[in-house]
Scaffold this active site. Structure first.
Site, PDB file in Angstrom:
ATOM      1  N   CYS A   1       0.811  -1.233   0.000  1.00 40.93           N
ATOM      2  CA  CYS A   1       0.000   0.000   0.000  1.00 40.93           C
ATOM      3  C   CYS A   1       0.841   1.278   0.000  1.00 40.93           C
ATOM      4  CB  CYS A   1      -0.961  -0.006   1.181  1.00 40.93           C
ATOM      5  SG  CYS A   1      -2.143  -1.358   1.068  1.00 40.93           S
TER       6      CYS A   1
ATOM      7  N   HIS B   1      -3.109   7.207   2.748  1.00 41.20           N
ATOM      8  CA  HIS B   1      -3.568   5.927   2.217  1.00 41.20           C
ATOM      9  C   HIS B   1      -4.897   5.566   2.879  1.00 41.20           C
ATOM     10  CE1 HIS B   1      -4.011   1.807   1.229  1.00 41.20           C
ATOM     11  NE2 HIS B   1      -3.676   1.367   2.428  1.00 41.20           N
TER      12      HIS B   1
ATOM     13  N   ASN C   1     -10.317   0.169   0.472  1.00 44.18           N
ATOM     14  CA  ASN C   1      -8.851   0.198   0.453  1.00 44.18           C
ATOM     15  C   ASN C   1      -8.380  -0.440  -0.856  1.00 44.18           C
ATOM     16  OD1 ASN C   1      -6.109  -0.372   0.758  1.00 44.18           O
ATOM     17  ND2 ASN C   1      -6.293  -0.849   2.939  1.00 44.18           N
TER      18      ASN C   1
HETATM   19  N1  ACO Z   1     -17.781  -8.157  10.599  1.00 42.43           N
HETATM   20  C1  ACO Z   1     -18.109  -8.405  11.880  1.00 42.43           C
HETATM   21  N2  ACO Z   1     -17.197  -8.667  12.817  1.00 42.43           N
HETATM   22  C2  ACO Z   1     -15.915  -8.700  12.453  1.00 42.43           C
HETATM   23  C3  ACO Z   1     -15.485  -8.466  11.143  1.00 42.43           C
HETATM   24  C4  ACO Z   1     -16.484  -8.177  10.178  1.00 42.43           C
HETATM   25  N3  ACO Z   1     -16.202  -7.940   8.889  1.00 42.43           N
HETATM   26  N4  ACO Z   1     -14.148  -8.558  11.081  1.00 42.43           N
HETATM   27  C5  ACO Z   1     -13.736  -8.833  12.312  1.00 42.43           C
HETATM   28  N5  ACO Z   1     -14.799  -8.935  13.154  1.00 42.43           N
HETATM   29  C6  ACO Z   1     -14.793  -9.213  14.584  1.00 42.43           C
HETATM   30  C7  ACO Z   1     -13.567  -9.961  15.043  1.00 42.43           C
HETATM   31  O1  ACO Z   1     -13.735 -11.358  14.866  1.00 42.43           O
HETATM   32  C8  ACO Z   1     -13.493  -9.561  16.482  1.00 42.43           C
HETATM   33  O2  ACO Z   1     -14.375 -10.351  17.234  1.00 42.43           O
HETATM   34  P1  ACO Z   1     -13.960 -10.845  18.704  1.00 42.43           P
HETATM   35  O3  ACO Z   1     -13.765  -9.587  19.513  1.00 42.43           O
HETATM   36  O4  ACO Z   1     -15.118 -11.681  19.101  1.00 42.43           O
HETATM   37  O5  ACO Z   1     -12.670 -11.610  18.522  1.00 42.43           O
HETATM   38  C9  ACO Z   1     -14.010  -8.136  16.498  1.00 42.43           C
HETATM   39  O6  ACO Z   1     -14.769  -7.984  15.288  1.00 42.43           O
HETATM   40  C10 ACO Z   1     -12.918  -7.106  16.550  1.00 42.43           C
HETATM   41  O7  ACO Z   1     -11.923  -7.473  15.581  1.00 42.43           O
HETATM   42  P2  ACO Z   1     -10.657  -6.594  15.331  1.00 42.43           P
HETATM   43  O8  ACO Z   1      -9.818  -7.219  14.276  1.00 42.43           O
HETATM   44  O9  ACO Z   1     -10.009  -6.251  16.637  1.00 42.43           O
HETATM   45  O10 ACO Z   1     -11.387  -5.292  14.752  1.00 42.43           O
HETATM   46  P3  ACO Z   1     -10.782  -3.876  14.509  1.00 42.43           P
HETATM   47  O11 ACO Z   1     -11.633  -2.886  15.160  1.00 42.43           O
HETATM   48  O12 ACO Z   1      -9.296  -3.844  14.777  1.00 42.43           O
HETATM   49  O13 ACO Z   1     -10.987  -3.720  12.946  1.00 42.43           O
HETATM   50  C11 ACO Z   1      -9.709  -3.849  10.930  1.00 42.43           C
HETATM   51  C12 ACO Z   1     -10.387  -4.624  12.039  1.00 42.43           C
HETATM   52  C13 ACO Z   1     -10.770  -3.056  10.191  1.00 42.43           C
HETATM   53  C14 ACO Z   1      -9.020  -4.838   9.989  1.00 42.43           C
HETATM   54  C15 ACO Z   1      -8.662  -2.889  11.536  1.00 42.43           C
HETATM   55  O14 ACO Z   1      -7.885  -3.592  12.469  1.00 42.43           O
HETATM   56  C16 ACO Z   1      -7.768  -2.248  10.531  1.00 42.43           C
HETATM   57  O15 ACO Z   1      -8.181  -1.466   9.718  1.00 42.43           O
HETATM   58  N6  ACO Z   1      -6.431  -2.503  10.641  1.00 42.43           N
HETATM   59  C17 ACO Z   1      -5.403  -1.840   9.861  1.00 42.43           C
HETATM   60  C18 ACO Z   1      -5.504  -2.014   8.370  1.00 42.43           C
HETATM   61  C19 ACO Z   1      -4.305  -1.346   7.707  1.00 42.43           C
HETATM   62  O16 ACO Z   1      -3.953  -0.216   7.978  1.00 42.43           O
HETATM   63  N7  ACO Z   1      -3.600  -2.112   6.863  1.00 42.43           N
HETATM   64  C20 ACO Z   1      -2.358  -1.634   6.304  1.00 42.43           C
HETATM   65  C21 ACO Z   1      -2.529  -1.072   4.984  1.00 42.43           C
HETATM   66  S1  ACO Z   1      -3.222  -2.194   3.900  1.00 42.43           S
HETATM   67  C22 ACO Z   1      -1.924  -3.038   3.175  1.00 42.43           C
HETATM   68  O17 ACO Z   1      -0.796  -2.749   3.285  1.00 42.43           O
HETATM   69  C23 ACO Z   1      -2.242  -4.197   2.348  1.00 42.43           C
END
Ligand code: ACO
Length: 338
Positions: A116, A259, A289
């Site tokens: 990214c 990004h 994204n």
């Molecule tokens: N729908 C419903 N629930 C979900 C979903 C979904 N789509 N996805 C995850 N959950 C659940 C999980 O299972 C978890 O449940 P639990 O608490 O019972 O275990 C809960 O929701 C919380 O999960 P987290 O992963 O902690 O959720 P978070 O709030 O962190 O959001 C996300 C996840 C959106 C992926 C976030 O962590 C994020 O955006 N991270 C960074 C992404 C990024 O910057 N990537 C780098 C650039 S991209 C690249 O380089 C390719």
């Protein structure tokens, strides 16, 4: 850090983007995944995203965006740099095929792989080609058919990633001109490479002689951990880029383009940097994204919509797999996207 040789640097001369026509809504995703529109909107800020149809590859998106950027600049290019996470095939690079389809002749053409952060790594690379005199005009395309490496059953990534391409044309010019690319702050932390990866398909897995286990050809991301690093690295590199550009600080930015990883990450970074909400460019709600394409698609759409105009001091930052990150600051030139 990459800088331009005194007296000659790259200047943005044109831009364009292309998104595949098929749109997937959050409601569509709830039909095949245990998720909800409310979860996706509140945790990521995404409502819709564009996805490729079967048979459409990264080069198809790249050619469309590249053609628009060339039309916008009104010129051809003597080098093509393609930033992508999803090349058409492992070998050769995708850029030569894109250059050929654009009718650019036997020009230099190669891919840049920085997930990214690819657009900013590509920007530094293209600027180096121009500053050294290797090229006069570089077509820099960032394109990802990201959904082709996503596990459709992984709700943690399938709701976030999407497809698209954006491109800029860079020409040789003066460092004092609007649109001139100055220092680009770049960094990486390979000690954390496992946080974002596609485990199979490379030399490590192949040399083992063992076929990949089911699912290992798909993209994986440790979302919660990546979140923290994304905030820290985009915030720190934005500060460094503002300083390198001679600004008092990031708060000097008229426009901030990060990004489009996650709306909450973007808000946290911009808040930390003291950038007011009306100065933040964002399209994540509509496009999700799009990997390397994220920044140039955002720039092209913002310029087309009039939220990014000539004379704006623009701060750009990105973060992604590697881990890798980057940032740069510039004055937006008078360019019209096609
Ligand atoms: N729908 C419903 N629930 C979900 C979903 C979904 N789509 N996805 C995850 N959950 C659940 C999980 O299972 C978890 O449940 P639990 O608490 O019972 O275990 C809960 O929701 C919380 O999960 P987290 O992963 O902690 O959720 P978070 O709030 O962190 O959001 C996300 C996840 C959106 C992926 C976030 O962590 C994020 O955006 N991270 C960074 C992404 C990024 O910057 N990537 C780098 C650039 S991209 C690249 O380089 C390719």
């Amino acid at each position: 850090m990459s800088g331009a040789a005194a007296g000659r640097t790259a200047v943005i001369a044109g831009l364009g983007c292309h998104l595949p026509p098929d749109v997937v809504t959050n409601e569509d995703l709830t039909r095949r995944l245990d998720t909800s529109d409310e979860w996706i909107r509140s945790r990521t800020g995404i409502a819709t995203r564009h996805v490729v149809d079967p048979g459409t590859a990264t080069s198809d998106l790249a050619v469309e965006a590249g053609r628009r950027a060339l039309d916008s600049a009104g010129c051809e290019a003597d080098a093509v740099v393609l930033a992508t996470t999803t090349p058409d095939q492992p070998c050769p690079a995708t850029a030569p095929a894109v250059a050929a389809r654009l009718g650019l002749g036997p020009v230099a053409a190669f891919d840049v792989s920085a997930v990214c952060s690819g657009f900013l790594y590509g920007l530094a690379t293209a600027t180096g080609l121009i500053a050294s005199g290797t090229a006069e005009r570089v077509l820099l395309i960032a394109a990802d058919a990201f959904t082709t490496i996503i596990d459709p059953a992984d709700r943690g990534t399938a709701v976030i990633f999407a497809d698209g391409a954006g491109a800029v044309v860079l020409r040789a010019g003066d460092p004092a001109e609007p649109g001139a690319i100055g220092p680009v702050v770049l960094g990486s932390d390979g000690g954390l490479s496992r946080l974002i990866e596609v485990p199979a398909g490379g030399s490590r897995q192949r040399s083992s002689g063992v076929a990949p286990a089911p699912g290992e050809e798909f993209f994986r991301m440790a979302g919660r951990e990546v979140y923290r690093h994304a905030v820290d690295r985009m915030t720190a590199s934005s500060r460094q880029a503002a300083e390198a550009a001679g600004w008092a600080g990031p708060q000097d930015a008229d426009r901030f383009a990060a990004h489009q990883a996650n709306a909450r990450i973007l808000a946290t970074v911009a808040d930390d940097l003291g950038i007011a909400p009306e100065r933040r460019l964002s399209n994540i709600e509509r496009v999700g994204n799009t990997g390397a394409a994220s920044l140039p698609v955002l720039l092209a759409q913002s310029a087309a919509e009039g939220t990014l105009t000539a004379g704006h001091r623009l701060l750009l930052t990105a973060f992604g797999g590697g881990l890798s990150w980057g940032a740069t600051a510039l004055v937006w030139p008078d360019v019209k996207p096609v």
